[in-house]
Design an enzyme around this catalytic site. Structure first.
Site, PDB file in Angstrom:
ATOM      1  N   TYR A  33      63.716  46.969  58.591  1.00 35.07           N
ATOM      2  CA  TYR A  33      62.793  46.102  59.326  1.00 35.07           C
ATOM      3  C   TYR A  33      61.366  46.617  59.215  1.00 35.07           C
ATOM      4  CZ  TYR A  33      62.081  49.313  63.271  1.00 35.07           C
ATOM      5  OH  TYR A  33      61.712  50.372  64.057  1.00 35.07           O
ATOM      6  N   LYS A 144      63.098  53.029  57.278  1.00 39.03           N
ATOM      7  CA  LYS A 144      62.932  52.235  58.500  1.00 39.03           C
ATOM      8  C   LYS A 144      64.128  51.285  58.681  1.00 39.03           C
ATOM      9  CE  LYS A 144      59.237  49.933  61.115  1.00 39.03           C
ATOM     10  NZ  LYS A 144      59.045  51.000  62.103  1.00 39.03           N
ATOM     11  N   GLU A 176      59.111  63.049  66.499  1.00 40.36           N
ATOM     12  CA  GLU A 176      58.398  61.793  66.743  1.00 40.36           C
ATOM     13  C   GLU A 176      58.596  61.361  68.183  1.00 40.36           C
ATOM     14  OE1 GLU A 176      58.806  58.997  62.981  1.00 40.36           O
ATOM     15  OE2 GLU A 176      60.766  59.769  63.587  1.00 40.36           O
ATOM     16  N   LEU A 201      59.246  59.071  60.221  1.00 41.51           N
ATOM     17  CA  LEU A 201      58.866  57.858  59.514  1.00 41.51           C
ATOM     18  C   LEU A 201      57.423  57.987  59.023  1.00 41.51           C
ATOM     19  CD1 LEU A 201      59.911  54.916  58.881  1.00 41.51           C
ATOM     20  CD2 LEU A 201      58.525  54.212  60.837  1.00 41.51           C
TER      21      LEU A 201
END
Length: 281
Positions: A33, A144, A176, A201
């Site tokens: 996504y 992702k 993260e 990411l």
């Protein structure tokens, strides 16, 4: 009036949007996504998002469902049909529908879905209060994928504790936030953020912010940092596609900068939004 949703080539009211119960995105989180911000009715950071989409799809053995130009036109049509001035467009591509089997089948018709979310993205930000939690995610966080259960669990845990988000920690270092890249600013003014690897990411906003940091002649160091370092920092912030640059004012109960957004995050946020408006398509 309901939103218009894109499903496999058709623009339909959200009440009529359907995909198969055998879709591998539903059964196995076998999909990728992207979320793209919309400001002033224009799409932000398109090249970065489409490049990451293609890379993520390739990493799990999938091709692009259509060309970048065709996808851009679909995004623009979604903005138009939903009268979206400010908010986000969610795009999901899955391997497609097939009877349940762990082996990934070949030759399926991919499932492509887009929907919009109207929300306020610009304006002053009061700052986030975060908690630290163990990072329980899989080892390819650079892709992702739609498997966001761990992120959802830790974000929910933070909300239940009256906080805004969670910073995930692995081997003593912050990786993260639940859906964002993280930064601290030392008392000497140096900005520190974790270096790219399979552990995080590669944020599109992150890339743009690091470029802005260099253009403003600010000092940057890409390396892991600890929660203790964050608590002793002058300020902290996070970046993400639809929250841009957002200050962090508390880490595990310790307030930063007196519990108010710091000057570095404020400045970077202002410049990022200004440049995004100029470069939107």
């Amino acid at each position: 009036m309901s939103r218009i949703v894109y499903v496999n080539g058709a623009y339909v009211p959200e009440e009529e949007a359907m995909v198969s119960v055998f879709d591998r995105g539903f059964l196995f989180a076998d999909g990728i996504y992207e979320v793209t911000a919309v400001v002033d009715g224009k799409i932000c950071e398109w090249d970065g998002h489409i490049g990451r989409l293609e890379r993520s799809l390739g990493e799990i053995g999938m091709s692009m469902p259509m060309s970048a130009e065709e996808l851009l036109e679909v995004h623009r049509e979604m903005v138009k049909r939903n009268n979206l001035e400010e908010g986000a467009i969610y795009l999901q591509v899955t391997r497609g529908a097939a009877d349940r089997d762990f082996v990934m089948p070949e030759g399926l018709d991919q499932t492509v879905v887009l929907f919009t979310q109207a929300k306020k993205l610009t304006g002053a930000k009061s700052g986030l209060r975060v908690i630290s939690v163990p990072d329980i995610r899989w080892g390819r966080r650079d892709i992702k994928t739609v498997q966001l259960l761990a992120a959802s669990l830790v974000k929910t845990e933070a909300k239940k504790k009256g906080k805004d988000d969670a910073w995930m920690v692995e081997d003593g270092f912050v990786t993260e936030g639940s859906s964002n890249n993280t930064y601290i600013v030392t008392k000497e003014g140096k900005i520190i953020t974790r270096n790219l690897s399979n552990s995080i990411l590669p944020g599109i906003t992150r890339k743009s912010v690091l470029r802005i940091v260099e253009e403003l002649d600010m000092e940057i160091e890409e390396r892991p940092f600890t929660i203790e370092e964050a608590q002793n920092a002058a300020e902290a912030f996070m970046t993400a596609a639809t929250s841009f640059v957002t200050p962090v004012i508390e880490v595990d109960g310790v307030e930063l900068n007196g519990g108010t957004p710091g000057p570095v995050s404020k400045r970077l946020g202002e410049v990022y939004i200004e440049e995004s408006r100029k470069a939107s398509c």
